[in-house]
Scaffold this motif. Structure first.
Motif, short mmCIF file in Angstrom:
data_model
loop_
_atom_site.label_atom_id
_atom_site.label_comp_id
_atom_site.label_asym_id
_atom_site.label_seq_id
_atom_site.Cartn_x
_atom_site.Cartn_y
_atom_site.Cartn_z
N GLU C 163 13.44 -11.39 13.70
CA GLU C 163 12.95 -10.07 13.33
C GLU C 163 13.38 -9.77 11.91
O GLU C 163 14.51 -10.04 11.52
N LEU C 164 12.45 -9.22 11.17
CA LEU C 164 12.70 -8.96 9.76
C LEU C 164 12.63 -7.46 9.52
O LEU C 164 11.72 -6.80 10.02
N TYR C 242 6.74 -13.84 9.14
CA TYR C 242 6.91 -12.40 9.15
C TYR C 242 6.86 -11.86 7.73
O TYR C 242 7.35 -12.47 6.81
N GLU C 243 6.26 -10.72 7.62
CA GLU C 243 6.08 -10.15 6.29
C GLU C 243 6.31 -8.65 6.34
O GLU C 243 5.90 -7.98 7.30
N GLU C 244 7.01 -8.16 5.38
CA GLU C 244 7.17 -6.72 5.21
C GLU C 244 6.65 -6.40 3.83
O GLU C 244 6.87 -7.16 2.88
N SER C 245 5.98 -5.26 3.68
CA SER C 245 5.52 -4.95 2.34
C SER C 245 5.53 -3.45 2.11
O SER C 245 5.65 -2.67 3.05
#
Lengths: 73, 595, 266
Positions: C163-164, C242-245
């Protein structure tokens, strides 16, 4: 008639589960029938039984058998 | 002047007739609800709200398996006791009192259930036949059930009274077989109903009235199944009584063995109750060992049914040979298939054999994972109670109704077509139900059409299975229409002097061959009680020990509150569900991590 | 009592059959290890599941072994979907928050009643990946027929429990530095060796990290707003799949928005 009418009715009724599951049994040996094909085969089997039932029987056995299957009650 | 039941016992004939007509009324209502369900759940034709489906299902269950079967039972048992002891009831007012109790009970439970359709009435009981807490019904429902069961207790007392009075006059005589069957069945019933009586009187009724806050769901559920399995034998025993004592007569012969019939009923008395946990194979909170005990008892319960199969077939064959039948199989042709009573009972027996097979699968503790609560189970009990019992009852009505009304059957041909149609309808419906269950289709569901996955069939398609279920349901409804036409036609007929004599089949091997110990009802009662204590005391103690007598802190699921609040509750939870799935979607797709 | 010979034969055959049934079932239990749902779990308070049972989740408890904690309630299952890898052994713990439900994975033998106050456990092995439907087959109320969930058995190499999460400012004053706090949580027992990639504007920074089993590793990226210049700047943090932006806005003066600076996502 080779069988009493009531007997014929019961035989045809008993055919219902046999025909319904015929397809499943055949699928085991890799013969896959559609609903229509099953219905046609069912129709043919019923017709054969009807023809057989209504064929006149040889000799006087017929009378005796009818007496038994239709007696009193 | 004929020698029918009504001629000998006119007052009792009225009681039996009232019981039969009550049961037929329930059958009619249950039938209407039944066809609504088959069409609804298969999505062939839906005209009720899916939320109302469960009210329909509750009504179908309760009317069919409580009212229809048990009212018919008390009719048959009253007939059996009076006929075989050859004496009327001790006090006809006492007899009417239990008919009254049962009727009031039915009406109360029925009103509570049916009020569920009317939003403006603040009463409902859509809790299904099993009424598992924390689903909660209106107190009226539980009260109705209590009165109904008390009615059956009084009825049993009535039959015991007759027997005691008869025994004084015939101190050394063997108990006539039909009375023996009635008495053993009623002892089983007294033991079995202790479970449901405790469940309702101690827990569910006070809880529904708000006197106690909570109940232990596992405890009330276990108490229900304490009663829930023997009740199926309670439905079945009158059918067995008729197969043993009447079917040989209709086939034109004699009962093969009176002693073995007694052995069969004693086994049912002993083994019917300590098996209830086999309905809870998949319940948490019950140790595997208890489940194993229930499983072995259940398997041994097959024995009396195997005995019955042998005796009944042997008796029928004897009848056929008396009628001139010969050969290994061609004696079958000599049976009176023209007689709807015989044909119906024979076909019912045939499908009961099939039910035995699916029952063995259910009883198999570990195979049960595959079929538990699936449509398979529904297929199974529509073969047992829905055919072996219901078809036998309908068929034998064609003999009984003339006996208790003194009128000849309206139309024998219609009757024959009716029983055959029931057989065919049940074939289609139960076959496809078993098949659908194997692919995981659940029972008790208004819409077994899910959004996230599809059921996978090995042969054919889900659509075909549904079509078969619906076809079966429609044929059964047609069959019911013919049945009621015949009953009503008969009821409006005129008195006939040309009726068959009242009576039951003699035995080839009579009661003199039976060891006297078989008639020692006290002994069998004691053993039955001990077996129940062995099977149930430890599980019940363990359940109470784990969860407490009144269970954990759970709110009642307000099945009996006004529909507005209920709806609000449901909507709130649906809202949670919607949020949840939106959250999932976000978790998967949005480039952000939740939590 | 005289019993006909045929009937004796029939009786013996019936008894043999019964004993045979019991023997096969016993073999299934003892030999094949098909355990029944039993009373091995402690009871829980349905109103206090958060303490007694914890939140609905999947845990990695051993090599190829997982535990799924599932809560059934009217008319949902949580978590949904339940994700486990192929070639694994999964023990399900299922309980109910309200009425009696069932937890039944369609097309499999995974099937149990779910009773409030009790926890049902059963262990299943998943050899291959696939998607299953989960249904409730015990009547639980007016919308019982809508109660369904999903079980996803994903290919082993595509499965992780990473999990990010990223903590950062929305706005920064020109000339100041701002930090991006990246947390990578690894739910698996094994160490996770991966690369955190941080992009903002045209710049890309990479950092190798090792997250040990069942723990969280934090790392920080510092950005000088002067290099970015005034205006909106899109950023992304990537770890494996996983990507957060988000967007960082560089402004001349930070005014009263100051208090709203911290952004906690969601």
């Amino acid at each position: 008639m080779r069988i009493s009418k009531a007997g014929l009715l019961v035989v045809l009724a008993f055919l219902a589960p046999v025909l319904v599951e015929l397809r499943t049994v055949l699928a085991w040996v890799n013969i896959e029938l559609s609903v229509l094909e099953t219905a046609i085969i069912g129709g043919i089997i019923i017709a054969v039984i009807l023809v057989w039932a209504f064929l006149p029987e040889n000799g006087d056995e017929e009378g005796a058998e009818r007496d038994v299957s239709n007696s009193e009650l | 002047m004929s020698n029918a039941y009504i001629d000998k016992f006119p007052a009792e004939a009225k009681v039996v007739k009232a019981a039969f007509y009550s049961s037929f009324l329930a059958l009619a209502l249950g039938g209407v609800f039944g066809v609504i369900q088959t069409l609804h759940r298969t999505d062939i034709y839906r005209f009720i709200d899916s939320a109302d489906y469960y009210t329909v299902l509750t009504a179908h269950g309760v009317f069919m398996v409580i009212t229809f079967t048990i009212f018919f039972l008390v009719g048959v048992f009253t007939w059996a006791v009076t006929t075989s002891l050859d004496r009327g009831v001790e006090d006809i007012r006492f007899t009417w009192s239990w008919v009254g109790l049962m009727t009031i009970g039915t009406v109360m439970a029925g009103v509570a259930i049916l009020a569920g359709f009317v939003d403006s009435i603040d009463i409902s009981a859509s809790v299904l036949f099993t009424f598992y807490a924390p689903l909660q019904a209106h107190p009226l429902f539980y009260l109705g059930l209590v009165l109904f069961v008390v009615g059956t207790w009084v009825a049993g007392a009535d039959w015991f009274r007759s027997w005691w009075a008869w025994k004084k006059e015939n101190p050394d005589a063997r108990i006539p077989l039909p009375t023996f069957m009635v008495l053993t069945t009623m002892i089983m019933w007294y033991i079995a109903t202790m479970g449901v009586a405790t469940s309702i009187l101690v827990f569910l009724l006070p809880w529904s009235l708000g006197w106690i806050e909570t109940v232990n769901p596992l405890l009330t559920r276990t108490l229900f199944w304490f009663f829930g399995h023997p009740v199926v034998y309670f439905w079945l025993m009158p059918a067995y009584l008729l197969w043993y004592t009447m079917l040989p007569k209709f086939a034109g012969g004699k009962l093969f063995s009176d002693p073995l019939a007694r052995v069969g009923f004693v086994l049912f008395l002993l083994l019917s109750t300590p098996v209830g946990i086999h309905h809870q194979y998949l319940d948490p909170g019950i140790a595997e060992g208890f489940k194993f005990i229930a499983m072995t008892n259940t398997m041994f319960l097959l024995l009396p049914s195997f005995l019955t199969a042998f005796t009944v077939v042997a008796s029928i064959e004897h009848g056929a040979r008396q009628r001139g039948g010969t050969g290994y199989f061609s004696w079958l042709k000599s049976l009176p298939w023209r007689d709807p009573v015989f044909a119906g009972m024979a076909l019912a027996g045939l499908l009961f054999a099939a039910a035995g097979f699916s029952g063995m699968v259910n009883a198999g503790m570990n195979i049960n994972y595959l079929v538990h609560n699936s449509l398979w189970v529904v297929g199974h009990f529509h073969l047992t109670v829905g055919t072996a019992v219901a078809l036998t009852f309908m068929a034998v009505s064609y003999w009984f109704i003339p006996q208790v009304t003194g009128k000849e059957l309206w139309n024998r041909s219609v009757a024959l077509i009716q029983v055959v149609l029931w057989f065919i309808g049940m074939t289609f419906m139960t076959n496809s139900m078993h098949r659908a269950g194997l692919i995981g289709m659940p029972r008790r569901t208004a819409e077994p059409q899910y959004t996230g996955f599809e059921f996978e069939t090995a042969v054919g398609s889900v659509g075909e299975l549904n079509a078969q279920i619906a076809l079966g349901g429609v044929l059964l409804t047609l069959s019911l229409v013919l049945f009621f036409a015949n009953i009503i036609g008969t009821a409006f007929g005129s008195r006939s002097d040309n009726l068959p004599d009242n009576g039951y089949a003699e035995a080839l091997s009579g009661s003199d061959d039976a060891p006297r110990v078989l008639d020692n009802l006290k002994l069998w009662t004691a053993i039955a009680v001990v077996l129940v204590i062995i099977a149930y005391s430890l599980p019940l103690m363990s359940i109470v020990d784990r969860g407490g007598l009144f269970g954990p802190d759970i709110t009642a699921f307000p099945a009996n509150l006004e529909s507005v609040r209920f709806l609000a509750f449901a909507v709130e939870h649906l809202g949670t569900a919607a949020l949840e799935s939106a959250g999932t979607l976000a978790w998967n797709t949005l480039p952000e991590v939740i939590r | 009592m005289n019993i006909h010979t045929y009937e004796k034969v029939w009786l013996i055959a019936a008894l043999l059959l019964i004993v045979g049934f019991i023997a096969t079932i016993t073999y299934g239990s003892v030999g094949l290890g098909i355990a029944m749902i039993d009373d091995s779990e402690e009871t829980v308070e349905p109103s206090e599941l958060d303490e007694d049972f914890g939140e609905p989740r999947v845990e990695h408890v051993g090599e190829n072994e997982y535990e799924a904690y599932v809560i059934a309630q009217t008319f949902i299952f949580q978590p949904d979907p339940i994700e486990v890898p192929a070639n694994s052994k999964v023990t399900f713990y299922v309980t109910s928050r309200d009425v009696i439900h069932s937890f039944s994975v369609v097309g499999t033998n995974i099937n149990t009643m779910v009773i409030p106050g009790e926890v049902s456990t059963m262990t299943a092995e998943f050899d291959e990946s696939g998607e299953y439907g989960i249904i409730c087959n015990e009547y639980c109320g007016s919308f019982h027929h809508t109660m369904e969930g999903q079980l996803h058995v994903v290919p082993e190499d595509e499965f992780d429990m990473t999990e990010l999460s990223v903590e950062s400012d929305d706005e920064v004053e020109l000339g100041n530095e701002t930090t991006f706090n990246v947390a990578v949580e690894n739910g698996m027992l094994d160490d996770l060796e991966t690369t955190v990639t941080f992009e903002i504007g045209n710049e890309t920074t990479e950092e190798e990290i090792t997250v040990s089993g069942e723990s969280t590793e934090e790392t920080t990226f510092t950005v000088d707003s002067t290099e970015l210049g005034e205006g909106d700047h899109d950023w992304t943090v990537t770890v494996d799949d996983y990507e957060e932006s988000g967007t960082l806005t560089v402004v001349e003066d930070l005014e009263e928005e100051e208090e709203n600076g911290g952004n906690n996502d969601e």
